[in-house]
Design an enzyme around this catalytic site. Sequence first.
Site, mmCIF file in Angstrom:
data_model
loop_
_atom_site.group_PDB
_atom_site.id
_atom_site.type_symbol
_atom_site.label_atom_id
_atom_site.label_comp_id
_atom_site.label_asym_id
_atom_site.label_seq_id
_atom_site.Cartn_x
_atom_site.Cartn_y
_atom_site.Cartn_z
ATOM 1 N N ASP A 1 -8.442 -9.160 3.795
ATOM 2 C CA ASP A 1 -8.201 -8.034 4.687
ATOM 3 C C ASP A 1 -9.295 -7.896 5.732
ATOM 4 O O ASP A 1 -10.177 -7.046 5.591
ATOM 5 C CB ASP A 1 -8.087 -6.744 3.864
ATOM 6 N N GLU B 1 -12.996 -2.266 11.588
ATOM 7 C CA GLU B 1 -12.897 -1.550 10.315
ATOM 8 C C GLU B 1 -13.994 -1.974 9.332
ATOM 9 O O GLU B 1 -14.646 -1.131 8.734
ATOM 10 C CB GLU B 1 -11.517 -1.795 9.694
ATOM 11 N N GLU C 1 0.821 -1.210 0.000
ATOM 12 C CA GLU C 1 0.000 0.000 0.000
ATOM 13 C C GLU C 1 0.859 1.267 0.000
ATOM 14 O O GLU C 1 0.618 2.204 0.753
ATOM 15 C CB GLU C 1 -0.968 -0.006 1.191
#
Length: 693
Positions: free
Chosen positions: A386, A414, A312
């Site tokens: 993820d 998240e 990332e």
Amino acid sequence: MTRRSRRLLAVCAALVAAGVGFAVSLRAETGYDLWLRYPRLIDLDQRASYQQSATAIVAPQRSATGDVIAAEIASALRGLLGVDVPRVGQPRSDGAVIVGTPSTSPLVAALGWTDALSRLGDEGYVIRSTTVGGHAATVIASNGEAGALYGTFHWLRLMQMHQPVAHLDIAEHPRLERRLLNHWDNLDGSIERGYAGRSLWWPDRIEQRVRDYARANASIGINGAVINSVNANPQSLTAPLLRQAADIARILRPYRIRVYLAANFAAPKMIGGLTTDDPLDASVARWWRAKADEIYGLIPDFGGFVVKANSEGQPGPQDYGRTHADGANVLADAVSPHGGIVMWRAFVYDADVDPDRVKRAYTEFVPLDGKFRENVFAQVKNGPLDFQPREPFHPLFGAMPKTPLMAELQITQEYLGQANHLVYLAPMWKEFLDADTYAQGAGSQVAKVIAGQRRTGIAGVANTGRDINWSGHDFAQANWYAFGRLAWDPALSVGAIADEWIRMTWGHDPALVSTIRSIMLDSREAYVHYTMPLGLHHLIGGNHYAPMPENTDPRRADWSATYYHRADASGIGYDRTRQGSGAVDQYRSPLRELWSDPATTPDQLLLWFHRLPWDYRMKSGRTLWDELVLTYRRGADEAKDLETRWTTLRGQVDEQRYQAVLAKLRRQSADAAAWRDACVAYFRTFMAKQPRP
Ligand code: GCW
């Protein structure tokens, strides 16, 4: 006032003074006290019996941990029993609680338990009812100060749980050595994927808050904290920031929590003035060694580094044509003389490696097995994508026998409703820990694989912040709690952990406990039903919160929802069989065969591994489309039902937390209905165009 009413009033006053009654147990609560509330016990017999077992505290003198132990026991007993129990040097009557190690306590040394204690290690402990100097006593003993601290919290938990403490014979030890929280805290105080306010320590800190954070962690056996985000600001390794880290370490140390730092791989260039970060360059190696020496000069018990590299947008060894092992090893060599470790994250998904994102980390890391230094962990998320609400376990578990793997779980929600949805995550983690990798044949569960390595550990991305209740949602505290308990012992049951947390956090009434337990245990599956039925995944946009199945991210295909669901008139789902991406082949037999065939793939992962026509016949006999719609509806109904169940608790928990949770549950059921409606409407547009026979 009549005589009768005066008498009644006097009785009430006496009861209240004795700590009995609703006034006490239902006082407004902010949630700040977490599971360490220590409310006054109502049952007088029980109180009397605990009092007999806790007449004095004998804790190590001249030890910061000893002081923490004595203070915790004193404040717990003041709360639970309403008495001030003195700290003494020697037991002079029955009922002392003696805590210590053979080296901090002559009393413990004299017991002759040394062999038993060393078998349990520095973090293990025994709690035994015995006789010391002719007096009945409870001894909490360990080989190390950490164990004495953990034993203390265990003993306090027994009373918090209303268990007998008069005849104890307990021996405990953790199954994993490193039990860490990873804080994704930025130096400006913001928290990446944090939903509970700003950082506890950046850019400044409230000492008492950090201490209470440490107490809470110690109570569940957490022994390390990475205090800055893995998207690491290189400034965190500069002298002023290291001094701040040292100050945080000073506060955490008595609670036996080590500080770790996330390191930016490009630090030698960015803050060190070097012209390269090439891990094979001698000046770079020298820079990291000097940096490690500097850190250990400030923080002698520094734990080590976590590194997110070539992921990332973060810099890494591949920028210089080197491997992840080359990168990890240069840092590992720097901390190794001090006993430090490196946790090198395997969260990599370079699009050049494979078209299927879930295959990339395995493809890159398996060939590196055996190439890492002894003090390196590969840090691997529970699943290959993820932190989705449900993923199959990451195929790296069991696939790198020469490299210790540190499992990374996400406590902060998240992708699980953030701080708005009540989702008890222990069932999800347990599903992962119990998953059979077949690495050494049947019975090679993830928990067994990670506990059987030469170094062991587990990390959880923290959900703490400066909100008064720490975690944003009062029930998100349960996930922090459960993470610690499972890190200590992955064999604990999710129901038992929930019961502990409920009773310590909310109360003991059996109906209350069973209602809250049912809400918690049903919550994760409900969340899966309304956000990722049948194994669909990542149907979101950039905020990772609201439904966005139409999301096609122009920056990266694998940040898009459409990349994962692939819906069109002919069907839906990601084909990861051998005919498709071949991701199934990263798993061992019999999983690769089972998951290659839709008929033997669990419905829960069906569209994770398969792309199927809308009229595919499910095990239930329904078509895939009907099953999908049904599951969305079911999820939304279940969310509504969590709210309904909570409303039965009005008046049984304090009004402040009752209302706070209710407001969140209302939002959750509205969100769940929105998920159902948005996704069903979106997918219907494709289903309606399916070719009819
Ligand atoms: O889950 C994703 C998050 C990023 C995070 C990344 C990672 C810290 O969306 O915010 O960055 O994973 O784990 O590195």
